[in-house]
Design an enzyme around this catalytic site. Structure first.
Site, PDB file in Angstrom:
ATOM      1  N   GLU A  77       0.858  -1.054  -0.105  1.00  0.00           N
ATOM      2  CA  GLU A  77      -0.116  -0.081   0.049  1.00  0.00           C
ATOM      3  C   GLU A  77       0.835   1.106  -0.004  1.00  0.00           C
ATOM      4  OE1 GLU A  77      -3.378   2.055   2.957  1.00  0.00           O
ATOM      5  OE2 GLU A  77      -3.012  -0.060   2.950  1.00  0.00           O
ATOM      6  N   ASP A  79       0.317   5.516   0.365  1.00  0.00           N
ATOM      7  CA  ASP A  79      -0.953   6.117   1.137  1.00  0.00           C
ATOM      8  C   ASP A  79      -0.471   7.740   0.845  1.00  0.00           C
ATOM      9  OD1 ASP A  79      -2.438   4.287   2.025  1.00  0.00           O
ATOM     10  OD2 ASP A  79      -1.673   3.982   4.126  1.00  0.00           O
ATOM     11  N   GLU A  81      -3.017  10.327   2.906  1.00  0.00           N
ATOM     12  CA  GLU A  81      -3.819  10.643   3.898  1.00  0.00           C
ATOM     13  C   GLU A  81      -3.952  12.013   4.368  1.00  0.00           C
ATOM     14  OE1 GLU A  81      -5.056   6.532   5.533  1.00  0.00           O
ATOM     15  OE2 GLU A  81      -3.765   7.662   7.070  1.00  0.00           O
ATOM     16  N   GLY A 176      -4.265  13.976  17.464  1.00  0.00           N
ATOM     17  CA  GLY A 176      -4.215  12.768  18.130  1.00  0.00           C
ATOM     18  C   GLY A 176      -5.496  12.269  18.761  1.00  0.00           C
TER      19      GLY A 176
END
Length: 270
Positions: A77, A79, A81, A176
């Site tokens: 994968e 990514d 994001e 977070g």
């Protein structure tokens, strides 16, 4: 876009819209569902480009993704994001690379522009030598193939599809997980357009590129690297906009940094 992609989940939250010469895929997220699309073709190496316009306003807790992904339990994968933010805060670009089902190779950056007002181009170059992430043509990250020197697997054997998605990640995406999704702002919408793939299509267990394909027959991307100018551009972005690098996180890896990190440092110091 409809020739290249199909909706993979959240059908009621995804639309393919034709605007004059543009065809846009619009993905939305509310408390009931997110949405996703995937490419009809699989690719084994290539350079893929997509223009994205991200969620406007208070997008805290949301994640918009643009990535390559293979099938199976030991998947590969690559990514992009985009982590939602409180209005006025910069968007965070979270990048990661999985090989044989193992990730933990995160690097994060602030974007140096507002990605919610206009479309911007995000590209992934993936060839047998390296993976490079680009934002509007500027390299921000490189992952080299050090498999023969370190034993760290490099994505080279599993074909991948291209995906786009939007989903709820309020437990970790913004500061977070401290800042949660404000569902009264829903639906949250991201848009994708102008997909382009210079790539080796994988079909019926064979690649459209031959094993001895050269840059003259496939394209320069098959042997492309950063080069000296590209490396300087990448270093400038990393100096000014990188906010997390797994390769410098000694607290996370108290027994030693991952081998691809140490070989990178050694090469740069020579």
């Amino acid at each position: 876009m409809d020739h290249n992609f199909e909706i993979t989940w959240g059908n009621s939250h995804a639309q393919m819209i034709k605007n004059n010469t543009d065809q846009v895929i619009s993905l939305s997220l509310d408390k009931a569902s997110g949405s996703s699309f995937g490419s009809k073709n699989q690719y084994l190496f290539g350079k893929v480009d997509m223009q994205l316009k991200l969620v406007h306003g208070n997008s805290a807790g949301t994640v918009t993704s643009y990535y390559l992904h293979s099938e199976g339990l030991t998947w590969d994968e690559i990514d992009f994001e985009f982590l939602g933010n409180v209005s006025g805060d910069p968007y965070v670009v979270h990048t990661n690379i999985y090989t044989q089902g193992k990730g933990n190779r995160e690097q994060q950056f602030y974007l140096w522009f507002d990605p919610t007002t206009n479309f911007h181009n995000f590209s992934i170059l993936w060839n047998p030598h390296c993976i490079i992430f680009f934002v509007d043509g500027i390299p921000i990250r490189e992952f080299k193939n050090y498999e023969s020197k370190t034993g760290v697997p490099f994505p080279s054997k599993q074909p991948m599809r291209v995906y786009g998605s939007i989903w709820d990640a309020e437990d970790w995406a913004t500061k977070g997980g401290v800042v949660k999704t404000n569902w009264t702002e829903a639906p949250f919408t991201a848009s994708f357009k102008n997909f382009n793939a210079n790539a080796c299509v994988w079909s019926y267990a064979a690649s459209s590129c031959t094993s001895n394909s050269s840059s003259s027959s496939v394209g320069e991307w098959i042997t492309q690297g950063l080069g000296a100018i590209g490396e300087e551009k990448m270093k400038l972005v990393q100096r000014n906009y990188m906010i997390y690098n797994y390769c410098t996180d000694m607290k996370r890896f108290p027994n030693g940094l991952p081998p691809e990190c140490t070989i990178s440092v050694t090469k740069e110091s020579k």
